[in-house]
Design an enzyme around this catalytic site. Sequence first.
Site, PDB file in Angstrom:
ATOM      1  N   ARG A 237       0.847  -1.246  -0.087  1.00 60.65           N
ATOM      2  CA  ARG A 237      -0.026  -0.125   0.179  1.00 60.65           C
ATOM      3  C   ARG A 237       0.931   1.295   0.039  1.00 60.65           C
ATOM      4  O   ARG A 237       1.950   1.106   0.353  1.00 60.65           O
ATOM      5  CB  ARG A 237      -0.840  -0.225   1.315  1.00 60.65           C
ATOM      6  CG  ARG A 237      -2.047  -1.052   1.160  1.00 60.65           C
ATOM      7  CD  ARG A 237      -3.037  -0.674   0.321  1.00 60.65           C
ATOM      8  NE  ARG A 237      -4.132  -1.620   0.272  1.00 60.65           N
ATOM      9  CZ  ARG A 237      -4.490  -2.639  -0.681  1.00 60.65           C
ATOM     10  NH1 ARG A 237      -3.262  -3.030  -0.987  1.00 60.65           N
ATOM     11  NH2 ARG A 237      -5.505  -3.392  -0.334  1.00 60.65           N
ATOM     12  N   GLU A 266      -4.514   7.961  -3.867  1.00 62.62           N
ATOM     13  CA  GLU A 266      -4.945   7.097  -5.008  1.00 62.62           C
ATOM     14  C   GLU A 266      -6.378   7.718  -5.731  1.00 62.62           C
ATOM     15  O   GLU A 266      -7.208   7.959  -4.707  1.00 62.62           O
ATOM     16  CB  GLU A 266      -4.943   5.779  -4.830  1.00 62.62           C
ATOM     17  CG  GLU A 266      -3.527   5.154  -4.705  1.00 62.62           C
ATOM     18  CD  GLU A 266      -3.309   3.595  -4.631  1.00 62.62           C
ATOM     19  OE1 GLU A 266      -4.606   2.924  -5.057  1.00 62.62           O
ATOM     20  OE2 GLU A 266      -2.180   3.037  -4.427  1.00 62.62           O
ATOM     21  N   HIS A 285      -2.529   0.861  -9.603  1.00 60.96           N
ATOM     22  CA  HIS A 285      -2.728  -0.228  -8.611  1.00 60.96           C
ATOM     23  C   HIS A 285      -3.545  -1.360  -9.342  1.00 60.96           C
ATOM     24  O   HIS A 285      -4.794  -1.596  -8.992  1.00 60.96           O
ATOM     25  CB  HIS A 285      -3.804   0.425  -7.355  1.00 60.96           C
ATOM     26  CG  HIS A 285      -3.721  -0.187  -6.457  1.00 60.96           C
ATOM     27  ND1 HIS A 285      -3.974   0.259  -4.939  1.00 60.96           N
ATOM     28  CD2 HIS A 285      -3.690  -1.627  -6.050  1.00 60.96           C
ATOM     29  CE1 HIS A 285      -3.991  -0.553  -3.999  1.00 60.96           C
ATOM     30  NE2 HIS A 285      -3.821  -1.877  -4.682  1.00 60.96           N
TER      31      HIS A 285
END
Length: 330
Positions: A237, A266, A285
């Site tokens: 992460r 994000e 991602h």
Amino acid sequence: MKKKIIAYERVEKPVLKDLQKKYDVQFFKNIDPTTDPEFLKQLDQAEGIIGLDLNVNKDLLEKAPNLKIVSNVSVGHNNLDIEQLSKRNIMATNTPGILTDTVADTIFGLLIATARRIPELDHFVKNGEWVQSIEPEHFGINVHHKVLGIIGMGRIGQAIAQRAHFGFDMDIVYHSRSRKPEVEETYNATYSDLDELLSQSDFVCLMTPLTPETERLIGKREFQLMKESAIFINGSRGKTIVEQDLIDALTNGEITAAGLDVFENEPTETDNPLLKMKNTVTLPHIGSSTHETELKMSELAATNLEKGIHGEKPPNLINPDVWPDKHKGS
């Protein structure tokens, strides 16, 4: 009367259609769940929530008096306040196992792409700059027979180790909350403390979940411990590192390159310096994002959801303390 379900952001269409046949399902995408009036109206009656990245905290739960279960379409669950869910006797579930090989493929592909500078050289060719044999300034770095340091030896870490050991003859060094004798035996891996791993690895691959213990785990000190030739890969992460410290380490030549599937924010800001660096490969991602895997994750999340709203124990219960004592053996 059909049970009311909220589907949020990502539930694959075949699964969503199946749920809509059996339940009163309201699907929400690209909304602010803290202010959207229709979402808040449905939340008041919802018995279940299924989806991705909904911030389920105390404020939201206070608006959901009938909620029985929150089913994440992901293996990670840092978006869920487990303490608050358990306090209200609400089940929380995730989808482990399904995405292991898919994420490992992504991370190892990112490692190779960064080492061999594949995106950069793709642009080089497409921009018409390939007019003669490439010079050493465009050369990459070997992956095979190098030292790979894996921080976090869970299912995905082990799948990465498998690819590295059997496919690329890499030496595996790992750091994890506990030693994994089976990993050491199968992949000839060596357990190490974090500092030693950082200093001896050619590639450092971060695969820990985001927890209070791992938040900002890798920062200035840790980047300075790495070899100047090292490549850093983050598949965990974004908040497990100090992003500005990574930017500084790349700018100052403290490490050679980085491959990132995750960011502190994000989607990341368009002016993020990482997006302008030739020695950084950036992905949006996409770790588990294949059609096959996303469908399987949605299917498992739906199974968790349906079990929970009908008073049965879901197969992937994160907070088992909410399950009544008389059922704990089931």
